[in-house]
Design an enzyme around this catalytic site. Structure first.
Site, PDB file in Angstrom:
ATOM      1  N   ARG A   1     -14.623  13.417 -34.258  1.00  0.00           N
ATOM      2  CA  ARG A   1     -13.954  14.529 -33.600  1.00  0.00           C
ATOM      3  C   ARG A   1     -14.414  15.785 -34.330  1.00  0.00           C
ATOM      4  O   ARG A   1     -13.759  16.269 -35.250  1.00  0.00           O
ATOM      5  CB  ARG A   1     -12.424  14.391 -33.655  1.00  0.00           C
ATOM      6  CG  ARG A   1     -11.850  13.551 -32.517  1.00  0.00           C
ATOM      7  CD  ARG A   1     -12.013  14.242 -31.189  1.00  0.00           C
ATOM      8  NE  ARG A   1     -11.463  13.507 -30.045  1.00  0.00           N
ATOM      9  CZ  ARG A   1     -12.174  13.163 -28.961  1.00  0.00           C
ATOM     10  NH1 ARG A   1     -13.451  13.429 -28.893  1.00  0.00           N
ATOM     11  NH2 ARG A   1     -11.609  12.567 -27.949  1.00  0.00           N
TER      12      ARG A   1
ATOM     13  N   PHE B   1      -8.010  20.059 -25.505  1.00  0.00           N
ATOM     14  CA  PHE B   1      -8.315  18.634 -25.477  1.00  0.00           C
ATOM     15  C   PHE B   1      -9.509  18.470 -24.538  1.00  0.00           C
ATOM     16  O   PHE B   1      -9.610  19.175 -23.539  1.00  0.00           O
ATOM     17  CB  PHE B   1      -7.129  17.788 -25.014  1.00  0.00           C
ATOM     18  CG  PHE B   1      -7.467  16.323 -25.037  1.00  0.00           C
ATOM     19  CD1 PHE B   1      -7.533  15.638 -26.239  1.00  0.00           C
ATOM     20  CD2 PHE B   1      -7.814  15.646 -23.871  1.00  0.00           C
ATOM     21  CE1 PHE B   1      -7.919  14.306 -26.272  1.00  0.00           C
ATOM     22  CE2 PHE B   1      -8.194  14.305 -23.908  1.00  0.00           C
ATOM     23  CZ  PHE B   1      -8.252  13.638 -25.115  1.00  0.00           C
ATOM     24  N   THR B   2     -10.397  17.532 -24.864  1.00  0.00           N
ATOM     25  CA  THR B   2     -11.686  17.412 -24.155  1.00  0.00           C
ATOM     26  C   THR B   2     -11.545  17.434 -22.629  1.00  0.00           C
ATOM     27  O   THR B   2     -12.059  18.337 -21.964  1.00  0.00           O
ATOM     28  CB  THR B   2     -12.396  16.115 -24.585  1.00  0.00           C
ATOM     29  OG1 THR B   2     -11.475  15.031 -24.454  1.00  0.00           O
ATOM     30  CG2 THR B   2     -12.848  16.190 -26.036  1.00  0.00           C
TER      31      THR B   2
ATOM     32  N   TYR C   1       0.834  -1.209   0.000  1.00  0.00           N
ATOM     33  CA  TYR C   1       0.000   0.000   0.000  1.00  0.00           C
ATOM     34  C   TYR C   1       0.866   1.255   0.000  1.00  0.00           C
ATOM     35  O   TYR C   1       0.602   2.214  -0.708  1.00  0.00           O
ATOM     36  CB  TYR C   1      -0.922   0.012   1.221  1.00  0.00           C
ATOM     37  CG  TYR C   1      -1.975   1.085   1.126  1.00  0.00           C
ATOM     38  CD1 TYR C   1      -3.212   0.814   0.549  1.00  0.00           C
ATOM     39  CD2 TYR C   1      -1.736   2.383   1.587  1.00  0.00           C
ATOM     40  CE1 TYR C   1      -4.176   1.792   0.436  1.00  0.00           C
ATOM     41  CE2 TYR C   1      -2.691   3.373   1.471  1.00  0.00           C
ATOM     42  CZ  TYR C   1      -3.919   3.075   0.895  1.00  0.00           C
ATOM     43  OH  TYR C   1      -4.868   4.054   0.770  1.00  0.00           O
TER      44      TYR C   1
ATOM     45  N   LYS D   1      -1.192   6.072 -23.808  1.00  0.00           N
ATOM     46  CA  LYS D   1      -0.840   6.369 -25.203  1.00  0.00           C
ATOM     47  C   LYS D   1       0.621   5.969 -25.428  1.00  0.00           C
ATOM     48  O   LYS D   1       0.931   4.798 -25.474  1.00  0.00           O
ATOM     49  CB  LYS D   1      -1.080   7.856 -25.509  1.00  0.00           C
ATOM     50  CG  LYS D   1      -2.300   8.473 -24.827  1.00  0.00           C
ATOM     51  CD  LYS D   1      -3.627   8.039 -25.414  1.00  0.00           C
ATOM     52  CE  LYS D   1      -4.838   8.533 -24.637  1.00  0.00           C
ATOM     53  NZ  LYS D   1      -4.970   9.911 -24.314  1.00  0.00           N
TER      54      LYS D   1
ATOM     55  N   PHE E   1     -19.939  13.303 -26.363  1.00  0.00           N
ATOM     56  CA  PHE E   1     -19.595  12.370 -27.445  1.00  0.00           C
ATOM     57  C   PHE E   1     -19.530  10.927 -26.973  1.00  0.00           C
ATOM     58  O   PHE E   1     -19.745  10.012 -27.754  1.00  0.00           O
ATOM     59  CB  PHE E   1     -18.268  12.768 -28.109  1.00  0.00           C
ATOM     60  CG  PHE E   1     -17.098  12.831 -27.171  1.00  0.00           C
ATOM     61  CD1 PHE E   1     -16.849  13.973 -26.437  1.00  0.00           C
ATOM     62  CD2 PHE E   1     -16.248  11.750 -27.038  1.00  0.00           C
ATOM     63  CE1 PHE E   1     -15.777  14.027 -25.556  1.00  0.00           C
ATOM     64  CE2 PHE E   1     -15.165  11.799 -26.165  1.00  0.00           C
ATOM     65  CZ  PHE E   1     -14.937  12.944 -25.421  1.00  0.00           C
TER      66      PHE E   1
ATOM     67  N   ASP F   1       1.288  18.746 -21.659  1.00  0.00           N
ATOM     68  CA  ASP F   1       0.476  17.544 -21.840  1.00  0.00           C
ATOM     69  C   ASP F   1       1.327  16.626 -22.721  1.00  0.00           C
ATOM     70  O   ASP F   1       1.384  16.776 -23.939  1.00  0.00           O
ATOM     71  CB  ASP F   1      -0.865  17.878 -22.499  1.00  0.00           C
ATOM     72  CG  ASP F   1      -1.741  16.634 -22.653  1.00  0.00           C
ATOM     73  OD1 ASP F   1      -1.191  15.511 -22.619  1.00  0.00           O
ATOM     74  OD2 ASP F   1      -2.956  16.784 -22.827  1.00  0.00           O
TER      75      ASP F   1
HETATM   76  C1  PLP Z   1      -5.953  10.815 -23.635  1.00  0.00           C
HETATM   77  C2  PLP Z   1      -5.521  12.189 -23.423  1.00  0.00           C
HETATM   78  C3  PLP Z   1      -5.725  12.828 -22.208  1.00  0.00           C
HETATM   79  C4  PLP Z   1      -6.497  12.215 -21.054  1.00  0.00           C
HETATM   80  O1  PLP Z   1      -5.931  11.069 -20.597  1.00  0.00           O
HETATM   81  P1  PLP Z   1      -6.774   9.811 -20.059  1.00  0.00           P
HETATM   82  O2  PLP Z   1      -5.745   8.812 -19.700  1.00  0.00           O
HETATM   83  O3  PLP Z   1      -7.673   9.371 -21.156  1.00  0.00           O
HETATM   84  O4  PLP Z   1      -7.549  10.271 -18.876  1.00  0.00           O
HETATM   85  C5  PLP Z   1      -5.233  14.113 -22.063  1.00  0.00           C
HETATM   86  N1  PLP Z   1      -4.619  14.738 -23.078  1.00  0.00           N
HETATM   87  C6  PLP Z   1      -4.437  14.157 -24.263  1.00  0.00           C
HETATM   88  C7  PLP Z   1      -3.748  14.892 -25.354  1.00  0.00           C
HETATM   89  C8  PLP Z   1      -4.896  12.867 -24.493  1.00  0.00           C
HETATM   90  O5  PLP Z   1      -4.727  12.302 -25.689  1.00  0.00           O
END
Ligand code: PLP
Length: 461
Positions: free
Chosen positions: A387, A129-130, A77, A263, A453, A220
């Site tokens: 998108r 970004f969303t 933990y 990613k 979406f 990011d």
């Molecule tokens: C996927 C993504 C996020 C968010 O990450 P999650 O792991 O899906 O929560 C943030 N910024 C970018 C550019 C992304 O592609």
């Protein structure tokens, strides 16, 4: 006979050891499935999908080394060995001082936004970004797009469409004052622009200006390795540098980061927040306990942290990145040969089809990209995603955003599909393109409040 082909194609720097079997469906089955899913590809069952290009998020194939590391996960933990391995990998490859693991990228965004943003602050960014923008807004910030205009033009083949337009930033600073801008939200290989890179020259200029005005750069870094590959290929002075070196340099020009490890870091779940500021780290370490878990696991199992640590190193291998982007480029070129309108230049993580150009007879209120994604699924069982206007959502005052780009994203998971799969995808896009004039639009019949979406439902017009 003498061969004179002086060429070495990209190819995968790995071979297959295990395969996942797929269900093959008929057109009739797919028509039924997409109708049931409200013409929203997010609501399809994955077992009904043949080639899944919905996202490159968490859909990576892990390597034998990552699976091996999985078994060594320390599930303590507190103070897990796996946490210290992850911390060491991030410090070594990215150079950030302090890290807080999170279960995925958006959790890191939540924590960082809460710490750095005060109500009424302006957050300039190279395209939204969303989840990133939503967390900035929920923390009281106002997002301002400062990406170069070229990024909004699907056919403009600027090599660094992710670049910041510094004039737009100067204007914001003049208008609101630097004290109202806690940080610039800088994405590498900008997702919503089509996986388009930022140049090192642009980042250096941005660094010089923001340092002068004491504005942070929060990175990011979800697709930083792909961005580094493009810098290596396209930017003067970088062709002899390794992706490792370029990634390290990018990170060194920023003050902190959020990362979705799902990613580039080649895992199925995970993320982290990083900062070079002790105060910010202290607060993040506090907040993560509220939302995720103790700061030495932050919502991840020890084995996940192990896999991320290995994945980070694998993602920075030059041969990996060449094959990764090479496969995406192969698909893009096949689609262009068929005349399918795609965003140029071809991006790092997928092909973005220009739905406005594909279905010019539909207005944006008839959801051209949503429509096209549904048609692709019906044709071949290939799952893509919208998108465009659906993803863009509504403003605080309830009005729809009308984004200039109305795209269908064909996102390629890392190390998952073969070149023959790429051929099937391109042929299917060509089939749908051939009968584009007969395709009717959609109307929205259910709209969720946030990130619509994901769950919105539609009917055929
Ligand atoms: C996927 C993504 C996020 C968010 O990450 P999650 O792991 O899906 O929560 C943030 N910024 C970018 C550019 C992304 O592609």
């Amino acid at each position: 006979m003498k061969h004179t082909i002086n060429k070495h194609s990209w190819a995968e720097p790995y071979k297959m050891k295990m395969v996942e079997l797929l269900k093959m469906t008929t057109r009739q089955q797919r028509i039924k499935a997409i109708k049931k899913a409200g013409y929203n590809t997010f609501l399809l069952k994955s077992e009904d999908v043949y080639i899944d290009l919905l996202t490159d998020s968490g859909t990576n194939s892990m390597s034998d080394r990552q699976w091996g590391a999985f078994m060594t996960g320390d599930e303590a933990y507190a103070g897990s060995k796996s946490y210290y391995k992850l911390e060491a990998a991030i410090q070594k490859y990215y150079g950030y001082k302090y890290i807080v693991p999170t279960h995925q990228g958006r959790a890191a965004e939540n924590i960082l936004s809460k710490i750095l943003i005060k109500k009424g602050d302006i957050i300039p960014g190279n395209m939204y970004f969303t989840t990133t923008r939503l967390h900035q807004e929920l923390a009281g910030g106002i997002f301002a797009d400062i990406i170069i205009d070229e990024a909004h033009e699907p056919l403009n083949d600027h090599p660094f469409k992710g670049n910041v337009d510094l004039a737009k930033l100067y204007k914001l600073v003049k208008e609101h004052g630097a004290s109202k801008i806690p940080y610039v939200s800088l994405a590498t290989n900008v997702n919503l622009a089509g996986g388009q890179p930022v140049s090192m020259a642009n980042l250096k200029e941005l660094r010089a200006y923001t340092s002068q005005h004491k504005i942070r750069i929060i990175h990011d870094m979800t697709r930083v390795a792909e961005n580094a590959y493009f810098i290596q290929q396209r930017e003067e002075g970088y062709d002899k540098k390794t992706i490792k070196e370029i990634v390290f340099e990018i990170c060194s020009l920023t003050d902190g980061a959020t990362m979705s490890a799902k990613k580039d870091a080649l895992v199925n779940i995970g993320g982290f927040m990083a900062t070079n500021e002790w105060d910010v780290f202290e607060e993040a370490r506090n907040l993560v306990v509220v939302y995720e878990g103790l700061h030495t696991y932050g919502g991840l199992a020890g084995r996940d942290m192990e896999a991320i640590a290995v994945g980070i190193a694998e993602s920075l291998d030059d041969n990996h990145q060449r094959a990764r982007v090479g496969q995406v480029e192969y698909l893009g070129h096949r689609m262009m040969e068929y005349g399918v309108p795609i965003v140029k230049p071809i991006g790092g993580h997928g092909i973005f089809v220009d739905a406005k150009a594909f279905l010019p007879h539909l207005t944006q209120d008839q959801f051209p990209a949503q429509t096209l994604a549904a048609e692709m699924y019906i044709d071949s069982g290939v799952r893509t995603m919208e998108r465009g206007i659906v993803s863009a959502g509504r403003k605080a005052n309830g009005e729809n955003y009308y984004p200039q780009l109305e795209l269908v994203r064909f996102t390629i998971p890392r190390r998952v599909y073969t070149q023959a799969h790429m051929d099937v995808i391109a042929e299917s896009a060509a089939n749908v393109y051939d009968k584009r004039k007969s395709i009717k639009g959609l109307k929205m019949v259910y709209e969720p409040k946030y990130l619509r979406f994901f769950q919105a439902k539609f009917q055929k017009m």
